[in-house]
Design a protein around this motif. Structure first.
Motif, short mmCIF file in Angstrom:
data_model
loop_
_atom_site.label_atom_id
_atom_site.label_comp_id
_atom_site.label_asym_id
_atom_site.label_seq_id
_atom_site.Cartn_x
_atom_site.Cartn_y
_atom_site.Cartn_z
N LYS A 88 4.69 12.89 7.86
CA LYS A 88 4.41 14.49 8.95
C LYS A 88 5.80 14.92 8.66
O LYS A 88 6.09 16.06 7.73
CB LYS A 88 4.15 14.42 9.95
CG LYS A 88 2.67 14.54 10.35
CD LYS A 88 1.87 14.74 11.51
CE LYS A 88 0.73 14.53 11.94
NZ LYS A 88 0.60 13.88 13.35
N GLU A 89 7.11 13.93 8.54
CA GLU A 89 8.16 14.95 8.47
C GLU A 89 8.39 15.25 6.76
O GLU A 89 8.80 15.82 6.93
CB GLU A 89 8.98 13.74 8.94
CG GLU A 89 9.27 13.76 10.28
CD GLU A 89 10.05 13.35 11.19
OE1 GLU A 89 11.11 13.19 10.71
OE2 GLU A 89 9.63 13.14 12.72
N LEU A 90 7.91 14.08 6.09
CA LEU A 90 8.37 14.03 4.18
C LEU A 90 7.46 15.07 3.94
O LEU A 90 8.23 15.94 2.97
CB LEU A 90 7.73 12.90 4.33
CG LEU A 90 8.86 11.45 4.47
CD1 LEU A 90 8.49 10.51 3.22
CD2 LEU A 90 9.92 11.84 4.13
N GLU A 91 6.33 15.49 4.70
CA GLU A 91 5.77 16.62 3.77
C GLU A 91 6.40 18.05 4.59
O GLU A 91 6.56 18.58 4.24
CB GLU A 91 4.09 16.54 5.04
CG GLU A 91 3.45 15.27 3.92
CD GLU A 91 1.75 15.62 5.07
OE1 GLU A 91 0.87 15.01 3.59
OE2 GLU A 91 1.53 15.59 5.54
N ALA A 92 6.61 18.29 6.06
CA ALA A 92 6.76 20.14 7.12
C ALA A 92 8.77 19.97 5.56
O ALA A 92 8.79 20.90 6.09
CB ALA A 92 7.41 19.31 7.71
N PHE A 124 0.90 -1.61 -0.20
CA PHE A 124 -0.25 0.11 0.39
C PHE A 124 0.72 1.12 0.26
O PHE A 124 1.93 1.33 1.03
CB PHE A 124 -1.10 -0.08 1.07
CG PHE A 124 -2.41 -1.29 1.64
CD1 PHE A 124 -3.59 -0.48 0.41
CD2 PHE A 124 -2.13 -2.00 1.74
CE1 PHE A 124 -4.13 -1.74 0.63
CE2 PHE A 124 -3.46 -3.32 2.08
CZ PHE A 124 -4.10 -2.43 1.05
N THR A 125 1.15 2.35 -0.63
CA THR A 125 1.36 4.04 -0.34
C THR A 125 0.68 4.61 0.71
O THR A 125 -0.74 4.23 1.00
CB THR A 125 1.29 4.27 -1.95
OG1 THR A 125 -0.49 4.30 -2.57
CG2 THR A 125 1.62 2.80 -3.09
N VAL A 126 0.70 5.74 0.54
CA VAL A 126 0.30 7.15 1.55
C VAL A 126 -0.66 7.06 0.44
O VAL A 126 -1.51 6.78 1.56
CB VAL A 126 1.87 7.46 1.68
CG1 VAL A 126 1.33 8.35 2.37
CG2 VAL A 126 2.79 7.70 2.03
N LYS A 127 -0.82 7.40 -0.44
CA LYS A 127 -2.22 7.41 -1.13
C LYS A 127 -3.36 6.82 -0.47
O LYS A 127 -4.44 7.14 -0.07
CB LYS A 127 -2.21 7.58 -2.81
CG LYS A 127 -3.72 8.25 -3.42
CD LYS A 127 -3.33 8.56 -4.54
CE LYS A 127 -4.27 9.18 -5.39
NZ LYS A 127 -4.36 8.99 -6.60
#
Length: 127
Positions: free
Chosen positions: A92-96, A26-29
């Motif tokens: 969250k860290e990757l988004e940030a 599964f992916t994040v999406k």
């Protein structure tokens, strides 16, 4: 488990089996999409628990060979909620850090959880 929840989970698995190509990750999406309802949240929690347990077994074998993947305290029993929390923190860290949404959405949960375990439970002397 209530019949309604069991039925919803069974329907999701059947839908996944008979629509589109079958894939192992599964992916994040997909994680975000499934997490929009209770049955999907349960599916994702079960999936992430399985990922965590698989990584834990790989880590035990790697530790026997003196090459641990991560070093969780021996007195800590990591549970599914811990795995989900670690995964959410990685997202969250990757988004940030500015990862493009398309790239993040395509990221497999297994890699994010593995990296999250390594960051959360680093081994002494490993950077």
């Amino acid at each position: 488990m209530s019949t309604k929840i069991f039925g919803a989970i069974a329907a999701i698995f059947l839908l996944m089996m008979f629509t589109g190509p079958l894939h192992a990750q599964f992916t994040v999406k997909e994680y975000r999409q499934f997490s929009e309802n209770d049955a999907g949240k349960l599916l994702m929690k079960t999936y992430v628990k399985g990922l965590g347990e698989g990584i834990m077994v790989a880590n035990l074998e790697a530790t026997r060979k003196k090459a641990a993947l991560y070093c969780a305290p021996q007195i800590l029993a990591i549970n599914p909620d811990n795995y989900l929390s670690i995964l959410e923190q990685q997202i969250k860290e990757l988004e940030a850090n500015g990862m493009p949404a398309e790239k993040l959405d395509a990221s497999p949960l297994s890699l994010l959880l593995m990296h999250g375990l390594q960051v959360t439970f680093p081994c002494p002397g490993v950077k």
